[in-house]
Design a protein around this motif. Sequence first.
Motif, PDB file in Angstrom:
ATOM      1  N   GLY B 288       0.799  -1.223   0.000  1.00  0.00           N
ATOM      2  CA  GLY B 288       0.000   0.000   0.000  1.00  0.00           C
ATOM      3  C   GLY B 288       0.825   1.263   0.000  1.00  0.00           C
ATOM      4  N   THR B 290       3.340   4.203  -1.425  1.00  0.00           N
ATOM      5  CA  THR B 290       3.624   4.805  -2.724  1.00  0.00           C
ATOM      6  C   THR B 290       4.834   5.734  -2.571  1.00  0.00           C
ATOM      7  OG1 THR B 290       2.036   6.535  -2.193  1.00  0.00           O
ATOM      8  CG2 THR B 290       1.243   4.730  -3.572  1.00  0.00           C
ATOM      9  N   SER B 302       4.340  -4.792  -5.343  1.00  0.00           N
ATOM     10  CA  SER B 302       3.124  -4.172  -4.814  1.00  0.00           C
ATOM     11  C   SER B 302       2.200  -5.178  -4.149  1.00  0.00           C
ATOM     12  CB  SER B 302       2.371  -3.451  -5.943  1.00  0.00           C
ATOM     13  OG  SER B 302       2.043  -4.388  -6.951  1.00  0.00           O
ATOM     14  N   THR B 303       2.439  -6.443  -4.395  1.00  0.00           N
ATOM     15  CA  THR B 303       1.620  -7.486  -3.766  1.00  0.00           C
ATOM     16  C   THR B 303       2.533  -8.583  -3.226  1.00  0.00           C
ATOM     17  OG1 THR B 303       1.423  -8.786  -5.792  1.00  0.00           O
ATOM     18  CG2 THR B 303      -0.272  -7.098  -5.416  1.00  0.00           C
ATOM     19  N   GLU B 345      -3.987  -7.418   0.784  1.00  0.00           N
ATOM     20  CA  GLU B 345      -3.543  -7.621  -0.607  1.00  0.00           C
ATOM     21  C   GLU B 345      -4.740  -7.622  -1.556  1.00  0.00           C
ATOM     22  OE1 GLU B 345      -2.065 -11.528  -1.723  1.00  0.00           O
ATOM     23  OE2 GLU B 345      -0.479 -10.592  -2.923  1.00  0.00           O
ATOM     24  N   LEU B 348      -5.899  -4.107  -2.207  1.00  0.00           N
ATOM     25  CA  LEU B 348      -5.025  -3.354  -3.111  1.00  0.00           C
ATOM     26  C   LEU B 348      -5.282  -3.752  -4.566  1.00  0.00           C
ATOM     27  CD1 LEU B 348      -1.763  -3.534  -0.981  1.00  0.00           C
ATOM     28  CD2 LEU B 348      -3.075  -1.471  -1.524  1.00  0.00           C
ATOM     29  N   ILE B 349      -5.550  -5.023  -4.792  1.00  0.00           N
ATOM     30  CA  ILE B 349      -5.796  -5.481  -6.163  1.00  0.00           C
ATOM     31  C   ILE B 349      -7.132  -4.936  -6.667  1.00  0.00           C
ATOM     32  CG2 ILE B 349      -6.339  -7.566  -7.498  1.00  0.00           C
ATOM     33  CD1 ILE B 349      -4.008  -8.878  -5.862  1.00  0.00           C
ATOM     34  N   LEU B 351      -8.637  -2.208  -5.582  1.00  0.00           N
ATOM     35  CA  LEU B 351      -8.455  -0.762  -5.760  1.00  0.00           C
ATOM     36  C   LEU B 351      -7.689  -0.482  -7.054  1.00  0.00           C
ATOM     37  CD1 LEU B 351      -7.470   0.257  -2.110  1.00  0.00           C
ATOM     38  CD2 LEU B 351      -9.480   1.093  -3.352  1.00  0.00           C
ATOM     39  N   GLY B 352      -6.691  -1.295  -7.335  1.00  0.00           N
ATOM     40  CA  GLY B 352      -5.889  -1.107  -8.547  1.00  0.00           C
ATOM     41  C   GLY B 352      -6.705  -1.265  -9.815  1.00  0.00           C
ATOM     42  N   ALA B 353      -7.805  -2.002  -9.709  1.00  0.00           N
ATOM     43  CA  ALA B 353      -8.688  -2.195 -10.868  1.00  0.00           C
ATOM     44  C   ALA B 353      -9.774  -1.122 -10.925  1.00  0.00           C
ATOM     45  CB  ALA B 353      -9.322  -3.581 -10.804  1.00  0.00           C
ATOM     46  N   GLY B 354      -9.680  -0.139 -10.047  1.00  0.00           N
ATOM     47  CA  GLY B 354     -10.640   0.966 -10.081  1.00  0.00           C
ATOM     48  C   GLY B 354     -11.904   0.726  -9.278  1.00  0.00           C
ATOM     49  N   GLU B 486      -7.876 -11.345  -8.394  1.00  0.00           N
ATOM     50  CA  GLU B 486      -8.010 -11.012  -9.825  1.00  0.00           C
ATOM     51  C   GLU B 486      -9.139 -11.823 -10.460  1.00  0.00           C
ATOM     52  OE1 GLU B 486      -4.066 -11.880 -10.939  1.00  0.00           O
ATOM     53  OE2 GLU B 486      -3.301  -9.874 -10.434  1.00  0.00           O
TER      54      GLU B 486
END
Lengths: 327, 494
Positions: B288, B290, B302-303, B345, B348-349, B351-354, B486
């Motif tokens: 998490g 940056t 990142s993971t 984790e 975060l995944i 969130l990373g996909a919007g 994912e």
Amino acid sequence: MSQTTMIPRRLVVAGAAMLDASTLHGLLVGPVAARVLRAGTRGTVCAVFDRSIYVSLDSGCICVGPIALDAGPLNLLCKGWFTARPISAPLQVGDAVWVESDVLRIGPLAISFAAAQPWHPQPPGTWNRTSLAYGLAAFADALPRSLPDEGLAPLLYAELRTAGAISPVAAAAKSPIRYLTQLLQGAKAEDGGGINAEQIAPLIGLGPGLTPSGDDYLGGMLVALSLIGQISLRDKLWQLLKPLLACRTGDISRAHLAAAAEGYGCSALHDLLCAIITGATDAIPAAITSVTAIGHTSGWDALFGAVTVLRARNPNLTATRGKDRHC
Amino acid sequence: MSEIVLNTVRRGFYLDSVALMRLSRAIATRPGVQEAALMMATPANKRILADAGLLSAEGEDAAPNDLILAVRAVTTDAANSALCTASASLDQPRSGNKAAGVTHPRTLRTALREHPDATLALVSVPGPYAAGEARKALRSGLDVMIFSDNVPIEEEAALKREAEALGHLIMGPDCGTAIIGGTPLAFANRVPQGDIGVIGASGTGMQEITSLIAQAGRGISQAIGVGGRDLDREVGALSTLAAIGLLDADTATEHIVLISKPPHPDVAREVLTRVGQSRKPFTICFLGATGVHLPANARAASTLRAAAEDALGAPIGLASEAAANSSPKPGGILGLYSGGTLGAEAQLILLGAGRTVASNAAVPGAMALAQAADGAERIIDLGADEFTRGRPHPMIDPGMRTDKLRAALADARLAVILLDVVIGFGAHADPAGEVAATLDGAPANRPHVVASVTGTEADPQVRSRQIATLKAAGILVAPSNAGAAELALALSQP
């Protein structure tokens, strides 16, 4: 790690070393525990769990555990007690227990309770039938969609259950709970007259664990009756139940029931019942989570008993439940 | 077919109902056993046992403070064997460790007298005493793993400063996972020995990475837990720095992985400066975080999966097989996690996909569960304090997740339920079996259930058996927690 000294050929397990340590400190003591902890009283450890122990003294039974445990009438909560870890406490059933002045000694462990703050549940404050109705509606709305299969919870809002077998414990509880519900809704409830103890007796000691589900249910009822001021009915019920307990349930559960007969339950239950009674609807969902986290089904069972009392106070209220909530 | 009913009575024996239920279920599944129950011997319970055909004369004579162990089996041998197993389980805390050759000395001095060649002390005592015991161990020339929590942070810092001065390592406080010299300590997995060293301030994070490395056929030199607060400003990463020093000097370690939640910026600078002084390659996984500037010998991950891949130098398989056979559904994602870092984790995944994400253990960018907007994906850490008060951690007893899973299976607004299954030492004997049993009788149009299994083939639960159990129940199994998240994204149409 050939260049270091870290490779352990053997591990040294120092889990019992605290027994040589100095005194632990009690931070919070419930009203029953405070009475029991008088100088000169003696007894033994009667149950050891992952996070707490029960000790049986000649003046009564108390629970000793970490401050993270819910406050309750029997509890002496200590700073630095064993954490919720699978490496268990080095105390065993049968260890000697005695009280010297303001120190509880459990085997070689010493707990000073001189500075322990007394815990007393707060009364519900101002309430009326309308606030109770709001509270019960919010409670019904906030209940999880799926009630646990075990204990007595399957009987709570039974009209909303899908068809299916209930456990033998719940099946055995149905008839006495129906009797108690009718009793509470009936005209005789106000003075406690005409109660048939034999109808209630099958609940006592019913259920597998430390505090059987039936006892938890009755305890919840007694606490709720206290909170809404039906003291004469509470006392009448207790007078009928008390002689039945000795041969029907265990010592620890009996101690919890005796505390409930004085109006004392655990703090989470008090918080939730006060929120329901006063219609403090915002506080109810979190309070349900706290109560239902107690034990395997103990929280649910006590809650069910208490809600039986509260619903009887508002017999015309129709239970509603949210249909669109996430879990 | 004949039926044998046998009872054993434990006088004055209390056990909480969680333990009684768990043991009852375990005994009931033994060969030849038709039914089993463990109940306090109250008259009401004896009536239930009698109705179930489980009460014998011995049980009938028991008193309310006694515990009845009751078994009905097809043969006397089966009944006796089940009762012996139940009795042994009840006695396990006292006799089990003796059988395993582990001693229980009452003082550190006695322990060292019995084991003069010991080099590491594992301390699990109430928080206020942990630092004192650890200090004694340090001064006796031992490295120390502190399992205890509730150690004041000032004590932690002072202890670690003393350890630094003495040239020893403190793992913890609140260190729940380590693998030292090939020995899994506390909640850990059995992984092969190899050339990758792991340093972590996260228990399940270390379990996931070490397990992924093991699944790829590689091994671990050491996995050193440092405690969740080591990279806080007050502690200043003293144990992390010591662990880097140890692994840097260790000829068996070729690559070092460092896992933590985002450290304090000053602490991160100091740690990364030390990393830059090493000749060994590092993988840095500050989940998490940056804007972290890394030295040339370090790469960011990142993971947890990315960290394992970087250390391995090879990708970990995707969940393509599971995805290919399943169609996306409209609806949200609900994660029911027993491992806090695994839940982080997953957040975060997503969130990373919007996606909008809410959690009771929210990572940066996610919102608190209580403020969750409609349409937010929900990741619930069931190991958090609000769920574990008064009951075992869900990694030990996954039954707590069962109610939530059952409710979620009937929730038409969900497209995917996301789960972790953590195995290894300290974990439940069959967590996949518990999940699979919950899916029995679930509606046909239930949400997809996606899971991963954190653990190895050498663990007591055997990872492949756990996966087979999940798949047989219709659960889609991804090769990693990140892969599961994912796959959940691919199968849910918000």
